[in-house]
Design a protein around this motif. Structure first.
Motif, PDB file in Angstrom:
ATOM      1  N   LYS A  92      13.098 -41.451 -20.454  1.00 42.05           N
ATOM      2  CA  LYS A  92      11.825 -41.769 -19.849  1.00 42.05           C
ATOM      3  C   LYS A  92      11.855 -43.210 -19.802  1.00 42.05           C
ATOM      4  O   LYS A  92      12.118 -43.629 -20.047  1.00 42.05           O
ATOM      5  CB  LYS A  92      11.576 -41.231 -21.451  1.00 42.05           C
ATOM      6  N   LYS A  93      10.424 -43.174 -19.115  1.00 34.70           N
ATOM      7  CA  LYS A  93       9.958 -44.375 -18.812  1.00 34.70           C
ATOM      8  C   LYS A  93       9.363 -45.073 -20.300  1.00 34.70           C
ATOM      9  O   LYS A  93       8.530 -45.017 -20.711  1.00 34.70           O
ATOM     10  CB  LYS A  93       8.937 -44.266 -17.545  1.00 34.70           C
ATOM     11  N   LYS A  94       8.586 -46.131 -19.804  1.00 32.36           N
ATOM     12  CA  LYS A  94       7.548 -47.053 -20.303  1.00 32.36           C
ATOM     13  C   LYS A  94       6.196 -46.610 -20.712  1.00 32.36           C
ATOM     14  O   LYS A  94       5.129 -47.291 -19.447  1.00 32.36           O
ATOM     15  CB  LYS A  94       8.257 -48.038 -20.518  1.00 32.36           C
ATOM     16  N   LYS A  95       6.202 -45.333 -20.080  1.00 34.54           N
ATOM     17  CA  LYS A  95       4.470 -44.817 -20.181  1.00 34.54           C
ATOM     18  C   LYS A  95       3.854 -43.296 -20.650  1.00 34.54           C
ATOM     19  O   LYS A  95       4.697 -42.882 -21.802  1.00 34.54           O
ATOM     20  CB  LYS A  95       4.897 -44.362 -18.635  1.00 34.54           C
ATOM     21  N   ILE A  96       2.983 -43.931 -21.169  1.00 30.78           N
ATOM     22  CA  ILE A  96       2.248 -42.760 -21.594  1.00 30.78           C
ATOM     23  C   ILE A  96       0.866 -42.455 -20.908  1.00 30.78           C
ATOM     24  O   ILE A  96       0.520 -42.528 -20.280  1.00 30.78           O
ATOM     25  CB  ILE A  96       2.053 -42.961 -23.585  1.00 30.78           C
ATOM     26  N   SER A  97       0.520 -41.134 -21.397  1.00 28.40           N
ATOM     27  CA  SER A  97      -0.541 -40.435 -20.686  1.00 28.40           C
ATOM     28  C   SER A  97      -1.068 -40.138 -21.280  1.00 28.40           C
ATOM     29  O   SER A  97      -1.021 -39.759 -22.269  1.00 28.40           O
ATOM     30  CB  SER A  97      -0.262 -39.392 -19.531  1.00 28.40           C
ATOM     31  N   PHE A  98      -2.818 -39.652 -20.765  1.00 23.77           N
ATOM     32  CA  PHE A  98      -3.910 -39.048 -21.322  1.00 23.77           C
ATOM     33  C   PHE A  98      -4.465 -38.640 -20.275  1.00 23.77           C
ATOM     34  O   PHE A  98      -4.967 -38.177 -19.437  1.00 23.77           O
ATOM     35  CB  PHE A  98      -5.306 -40.622 -21.663  1.00 23.77           C
ATOM     36  N   TYR A  99      -4.203 -37.262 -20.922  1.00 28.94           N
ATOM     37  CA  TYR A  99      -5.741 -35.803 -20.599  1.00 28.94           C
ATOM     38  C   TYR A  99      -6.515 -36.253 -20.750  1.00 28.94           C
ATOM     39  O   TYR A  99      -7.227 -35.380 -21.644  1.00 28.94           O
ATOM     40  CB  TYR A  99      -6.368 -34.943 -21.359  1.00 28.94           C
TER      41      TYR A  99
ATOM     42  N   GLU B  46       2.639 -31.657  -9.944  1.00 31.24           N
ATOM     43  CA  GLU B  46       2.581 -32.890 -10.655  1.00 31.24           C
ATOM     44  C   GLU B  46       2.266 -33.785 -12.163  1.00 31.24           C
ATOM     45  O   GLU B  46       2.556 -34.285 -12.388  1.00 31.24           O
ATOM     46  CB  GLU B  46       1.618 -33.642  -9.757  1.00 31.24           C
ATOM     47  N   LEU B  47       1.896 -32.435 -12.465  1.00 31.11           N
ATOM     48  CA  LEU B  47       1.706 -32.377 -14.138  1.00 31.11           C
ATOM     49  C   LEU B  47       3.039 -32.726 -15.007  1.00 31.11           C
ATOM     50  O   LEU B  47       3.447 -33.473 -15.851  1.00 31.11           O
ATOM     51  CB  LEU B  47       0.857 -31.077 -14.468  1.00 31.11           C
ATOM     52  N   ALA B  48       3.989 -31.988 -14.284  1.00 31.11           N
ATOM     53  CA  ALA B  48       5.214 -31.542 -14.948  1.00 31.11           C
ATOM     54  C   ALA B  48       5.969 -33.324 -14.708  1.00 31.11           C
ATOM     55  O   ALA B  48       6.335 -33.877 -15.431  1.00 31.11           O
ATOM     56  CB  ALA B  48       5.977 -30.362 -14.357  1.00 31.11           C
ATOM     57  N   ASP B  49       5.744 -33.720 -13.131  1.00 29.90           N
ATOM     58  CA  ASP B  49       6.440 -34.918 -13.055  1.00 29.90           C
ATOM     59  C   ASP B  49       5.772 -35.814 -14.067  1.00 29.90           C
ATOM     60  O   ASP B  49       6.767 -37.025 -14.448  1.00 29.90           O
ATOM     61  CB  ASP B  49       6.267 -35.870 -11.976  1.00 29.90           C
ATOM     62  N   ILE B  50       4.219 -35.901 -14.159  1.00 27.85           N
ATOM     63  CA  ILE B  50       4.396 -37.026 -15.625  1.00 27.85           C
ATOM     64  C   ILE B  50       4.274 -37.216 -17.053  1.00 27.85           C
ATOM     65  O   ILE B  50       4.798 -37.502 -17.775  1.00 27.85           O
ATOM     66  CB  ILE B  50       2.314 -36.887 -15.382  1.00 27.85           C
ATOM     67  N   TYR B  51       4.739 -34.871 -17.613  1.00 26.31           N
ATOM     68  CA  TYR B  51       5.473 -35.117 -18.444  1.00 26.31           C
ATOM     69  C   TYR B  51       7.146 -35.535 -18.525  1.00 26.31           C
ATOM     70  O   TYR B  51       7.219 -36.150 -19.657  1.00 26.31           O
ATOM     71  CB  TYR B  51       4.788 -33.288 -18.615  1.00 26.31           C
ATOM     72  N   HIS B  52       6.998 -35.633 -17.653  1.00 26.89           N
ATOM     73  CA  HIS B  52       8.618 -35.555 -17.857  1.00 26.89           C
ATOM     74  C   HIS B  52       9.303 -37.403 -17.767  1.00 26.89           C
ATOM     75  O   HIS B  52       9.896 -37.406 -18.336  1.00 26.89           O
ATOM     76  CB  HIS B  52       9.681 -35.315 -16.454  1.00 26.89           C
ATOM     77  N   GLU B  53       8.050 -38.073 -17.282  1.00 22.44           N
ATOM     78  CA  GLU B  53       8.136 -39.614 -17.436  1.00 22.44           C
ATOM     79  C   GLU B  53       7.523 -40.243 -18.313  1.00 22.44           C
ATOM     80  O   GLU B  53       8.199 -41.112 -19.124  1.00 22.44           O
ATOM     81  CB  GLU B  53       7.771 -39.514 -16.800  1.00 22.44           C
ATOM     82  N   SER B  54       6.705 -39.359 -18.871  1.00 21.96           N
ATOM     83  CA  SER B  54       6.235 -40.126 -20.606  1.00 21.96           C
ATOM     84  C   SER B  54       6.655 -39.769 -21.743  1.00 21.96           C
ATOM     85  O   SER B  54       6.945 -38.881 -22.239  1.00 21.96           O
ATOM     86  CB  SER B  54       4.263 -39.545 -20.525  1.00 21.96           C
ATOM     87  N   VAL B  55       7.220 -41.131 -22.374  1.00 18.81           N
ATOM     88  CA  VAL B  55       7.175 -40.935 -23.626  1.00 18.81           C
ATOM     89  C   VAL B  55       6.326 -39.887 -24.621  1.00 18.81           C
ATOM     90  O   VAL B  55       6.463 -39.208 -25.330  1.00 18.81           O
ATOM     91  CB  VAL B  55       7.651 -42.722 -24.383  1.00 18.81           C
TER      92      VAL B  55
END
Length: 410
Positions: A240-247, A302-311
């Motif tokens: 994981k990266k130091k990343k979170i995401s927001f829908y 592209e969504l999967a890539d965000i999910y994979h990187e986000s904690v």
């Protein structure tokens, strides 16, 4: 101006675009000092056609379910409002249409022209083919004929479906959310609410909605949500990266956009080292009070890539639950959500989902707890292993079984 409207329609859909048009026209009239003209009923968003409202007398002429049919393969119609690319509701409908078609049933879409952006059957068919990978005929509702089953897919289409005639036509209602609360308590609330008294058999997205519909005397069964395992399964090893995401869906009230932004501002002050990525709509016109990356509308990969990187991913659902949480679990990304039976009745009191009060301070606190774990990558791997069997297959079969049970003998 035209380019902006086309962009809005592609990214945000018909409803949001229509709201922008009405807002722009209102302020243009005010700025010019023009005398306001009389309001045309057809300009009020969103409404069925007036003649359909007037004709649908469920009180004095209720819909009576016809006799069951002696056949195994059915002609199944879906009446849909204008379709935009990438819409969540049409994505779910398309899943079941594709499956039913694969089982030998004959499927047809019919376009219902509510008072949003007009759309021809040909335009809708192009979008279904291009954006949803569906090869299904799309027709004008005026050409409706030779169907065994018809689905209303939204409250305004329910009026059109109620008015369809046919001695052996079985009417269903594909309910993906409790639509009255898309509006303030007023005319549209009551008109949407009335459709649950039309006598159609309901098939709902998740287990929360049947209880809501039962309050109106509506019979319904439900399907469980799934996830596209092949798309969202993470690469190994998980790092994981130091990343979170927001829908982030500012134009969709039920997604709690403002609550999310406030929570993320609190989080960012406590964890400035974390990158925050927004996805779900184009955010270029929004002034967000912290640094973030605007990813806009994304395809599944592209969504999967965000999910994979986000904690973690902040995903708020104030009415029926979103499709995202199961996708996130498969991808090894922790969903941080608001608590409520609209979510827990569908997803359960799941130990891998972090629930918080729908309040910025608590949402931020829960995000902090997730990123402060010492075993972030290991926990992501455990989630992935636990949910790798979460597919849509059982739901596809269940929906076909419901239709056959309600429509056919044996």
């Amino acid at each position: 101006m035209i380019d902006k409207l086309i962009n809005s329609y592609r990214n945000e859909g018909a409803r949001a675009t229509l709201r922008k048009i009405c807002h722009k026209l209102k302020h243009t009239r005010q700025a010019s000092g023009a005398t306001p003209s009389k309001i045309d009923m057809s300009s009020i968003p969103i409404m069925p056609q007036l003649e359909d409202l007037m004709k649908a007398d469920y009180i004095h002429h209720p819909y009576m379910r016809p006799e069951k049919l002696d056949k195994k393969l059915l002609n199944i119609a879906w009446v849909t409002p204008p379709v935009g690319p990438g819409g969540g509701g049409h994505t779910t409908i398309s899943r079941f249409v594709r499956y039913l078609q694969s089982q030998g049933h004959r499927l047809t879409f019919y376009i219902y022209r509510n008072n949003t952006i007009p759309q021809s059957a040909k335009e809708a068919q192009d979008i279904f083919e291009r954006s949803y990978n569906l090869n299904v005929p799309v027709k004008e509702l005026e050409d409706f004929q030779d169907e065994d089953v018809v689905f209303a897919t939204s409250w305004e289409t329910a009026y059109a479906v109620f008015n369809l005639t046919g001695n052996h036509l079985h009417k269903f209602y594909f309910v993906q959310d409790f639509e009255p609360i898309f509006y303030g308590v007023g005319s549209r609330y009551k008109l949407a609410e009335a459709t649950y008294k039309f006598g159609f058999y309901g098939i709902t997205a998740g287990a929360w909605l049947p209880d809501k519909l039962k309050e109106y005397g509506m019979e319904a069964d439900y399907f469980d949500f799934g996830a596209d395992i092949d798309v969202y399964r993470p690469r190994t090893p998980i790092l994981k990266k130091k990343k979170i995401s927001f829908y982030a869906r500012a134009h969709t009230e039920r997604r709690g956009f403002e609550l999310g932004v406030m929570a993320l501002k609190i989080f960012k002050e406590k964890h400035p080292e974390y990158e925050i990525e927004f996805f779900g709509q184009d955010m270029s016109n929004y002034d967000i009070p912290f640094e973030f990356t605007d990813r806009g509308i994304l395809n599944k990969q592209e969504l999967a890539d965000i999910y994979h990187e986000s904690v973690a991913c902040l995903v708020l659902s104030l009415t029926n639950v979103s499709l995202l949480p199961l996708e996130l679990l498969v991808a090894g990304c922790v969903p941080v959500m608001n608590t409520g039976d609209n979510n827990t009745k569908v997803l359960g009191e799941n130990e891998d989902i972090v629930y918080a009060e729908a309040y910025p301070v608590d949402l931020a606190a829960k995000l902090c707890e997730v990123v402060e774990r010492q075993d972030i990558n290991e926990h992501a791997e455990k989630m992935n292993q636990k949910y790798k069997g979460t597919s849509w297959e059982a739901s596809y079969k269940k929906v076909e079984e419901i239709i056959l049970r309600e429509v056919t003998h044996g």
